[in-house]
Design an enzyme around this catalytic site. Structure first.
Site, short mmCIF file in Angstrom:
data_model
loop_
_atom_site.label_atom_id
_atom_site.label_comp_id
_atom_site.label_asym_id
_atom_site.label_seq_id
_atom_site.Cartn_x
_atom_site.Cartn_y
_atom_site.Cartn_z
N SER A 26 0.82 -1.21 0.00
CA SER A 26 0.00 0.00 0.00
C SER A 26 0.86 1.26 0.00
CB SER A 26 -0.92 0.01 1.23
OG SER A 26 -1.81 -1.08 1.20
N ARG A 30 1.75 3.93 -3.48
CA ARG A 30 1.41 5.33 -3.23
C ARG A 30 2.65 6.21 -3.39
NH1 ARG A 30 -2.37 2.54 -0.38
NH2 ARG A 30 -4.35 3.51 0.23
N GLY A 96 -4.91 -3.10 -8.04
CA GLY A 96 -5.83 -2.01 -7.73
C GLY A 96 -5.11 -0.78 -7.23
N ARG A 124 -13.55 -6.03 -11.19
CA ARG A 124 -13.48 -5.23 -9.96
C ARG A 124 -14.04 -3.83 -10.23
NH1 ARG A 124 -7.52 -6.04 -7.54
NH2 ARG A 124 -8.51 -5.03 -5.73
N ASP A 325 -7.74 -6.87 5.03
CA ASP A 325 -6.74 -7.81 4.53
C ASP A 325 -6.26 -8.74 5.64
OD1 ASP A 325 -6.96 -6.78 2.01
OD2 ASP A 325 -5.09 -5.65 2.05
N ARG A 356 -13.38 -12.93 -1.90
CA ARG A 356 -12.69 -13.61 -0.80
C ARG A 356 -13.64 -14.28 0.18
NH1 ARG A 356 -7.78 -9.20 0.17
NH2 ARG A 356 -6.33 -10.15 -1.34
N LYS A 425 2.53 -11.60 -6.11
CA LYS A 425 1.86 -10.30 -6.13
C LYS A 425 2.43 -9.37 -5.06
CE LYS A 425 -2.74 -8.18 -5.81
NZ LYS A 425 -2.70 -7.38 -7.06
#
Length: 442
Positions: A26, A30, A96, A124, A325, A356, A425
């Protein structure tokens, strides 16, 4: 690990050791975008090496940003006022954290772009973000199903007519995308920009990450609680010179869980009591389940029961809206609880890398758990004595499914993880690091 069809997990009894966490996904993506939009040069250290960050780096290079070679988690980015390449086709995989923020930045800068991803990315939702950007006059066209990628961006007339409203109940990434892109337009238009949130904003800690990082790049956002956010007309990103990425708190959850069920101690370094990530709160969930949790500057450590020898965690009934998460880790720990466990307010799971809730329901049942689920909740009853079943665990092309179900190796069943390479990922070396913490059953 990449390319393996499956991985048979050795039966596990104990877990102990120390893990230096990879950089936060995350934060990494960013910071990459903020550095690209900022004035000056930014040297980034501790950058996560993963599919999602590679997608963002490739997109920035394709857009004309000067991005240095990545070496040992370090990269230097030269910021630009606007992307030099104004026409491009970008493939953004299933990231995403790249797709949503880039959509907003490109739409407000202007140009002609096509954005696409893997088939799951096209399932999505992105309609709430597109609706908000259209309020700025952005020209955005759906190239497939309305409300979903792929997208064509271009042809609009960007303006600021007043507050822009965005739905907050589906994904916090929509608000993050608008916040990160807004200074580009505020500076150009000479007007303050206010973003108003409609509905109940989910995953609030991720917005805190966004605001914290924007401030480190020189933009402070005025806010009215969680309802409205204002970016001043003179806002401008300025590179901090050097930016260190802290460890991934979501990834920490798997290792902290190992300490809770394998006796421990297991210590993670790279996040601690001073972390800006909301998922560090998962440690409190472990404490509520009976684990001994200790914190320090830049580290967290857990000790717990030995479930392979009959120890049990305390059952829970909890709202996981703030840490969706890490909540997946709690769902698999329910296999070792002393009663049914309920996870509430997890509707965002439905629009992640896979659905999920459905995936977790399916795979936990394979192991013998009693599972019920609804639109935004999951209830897991641990397998009865003698009720564990050997299982081939499908990972649903979802890195977190693979990592969560590594915890099932402490049960009395044989566990095979299908497509273990999906962890690339966020953590390509996960299973190697995991194995280093385990002591095989006697």
């Amino acid at each position: 690990m990449s390319g393996l069809a499956y991985l048979d997990l050795p039966a596990a009894r104990l877990a102990r050791g120390e893990v230096a966490l990879p950089g936060s996904k995350s934060i990494s993506n960013r910071v990459l975008l903020l550095a690209a939009l900022a004035e000056g040069s930014t040297e980034i250290t501790g950058l996560l090496d993963s599919d999602d960050t590679r997608v963002m780096l490739a997109a920035l290079r394709q857009l004309g940003v000067s991005v240095g070679e990545v070496a040992d988690g370090c990269v230097t980015i030269e910021g630009v006022a606007r992307f030099p390449i104004e026409q491009a086709e970008l493939f953004l995989g299933n990231a995403g954290t790249a797709f949503r923020p880039l959509t907003a930045a490109l739409a407000l800068m202007g140009g002609d772009y096509r954005l696409s991803g893997v088939p799951r990315m096209h399932e999505r939702p992105i309609g709430d973000l597109v609706d908000a950007l259209r309020q700025f006059g952005a020209g955005i066209e759906y190239l497939g199903q309305a409300g979903y990628p792929p997208l064509r961006i271009g042809g609009g007339s960007i303006r600021v007519d007043g507050p822009v409203r965005v739905e907050g109940s589906v994904s916090s990434q929509f608000l993050t995308a608008l916040l990160m892109a807004a200074p580009v337009l505020a500076r150009r238009s000479g007007q303050d920009i206010t973003i108003e949130v409609v509905g109940e904003l989910i995953s609030k800690p991720y917005i805190e990450i966004t605001l914290n990082l924007m401030a480190r790049f020189g933009v402070s956002v005025r806010r009215d609680g969680w309802r409205a956010f204002t970016i001043a007309r003179d806002a401008a990103y300025r590179g901090p010179g050097r930016m260190a990425i802290e460890g991934d708190a979501s990834t920490a959850s798997y290792f902290l869980a190992l300490g809770a069920i394998g006796g421990g101690p297991v210590r993670v370094t790279g996040v601690g009591e001073d972390s800006i990530q909301g998922d560090v709160a998962f440690a409190a969930t472990l404490a509520a389940m009976g684990a001994d949790v200790r914190y320090g500057p830049g580290w967290i450590e857990t000790r717990g029961v030995r479930v392979a020898e009959g120890g049990r965690l305390k059952a829970f009934d909890a709202d996981f809206n703030l840490i969706p998460d890490a909540a997946m880790t709690a769902a698999t720990l329910a296999l070792y609880a002393d009663g049914p466990c309920r996870l509430r307010n997890i509707g965002s799971w439905r629009v992640k890398e896979t659905d999920r809730i459905h995936a977790m329901h399916t795979e936990l049942e394979k192991l013998g758990a009693g599972v019920q689920s609804g639109a935004d909740w999951l209830e897991v009853a641990p397998p009865a004595p003698g009720g564990w079943r050997d299982a081939h665990i499908g990972t649903w092309d979802d890195h977190r499914m693979a990592m969560c179900f590594s915890l099932a190796a402490f049960g009395p069943a044989a566990v095979r993880i299908l497509d273990p390479g999906c962890v690339s990922k966020t953590f390509p070396d996960y299973f190697d690091v995991y194995a280093g913490l385990l002591a095989a059953r006697d």
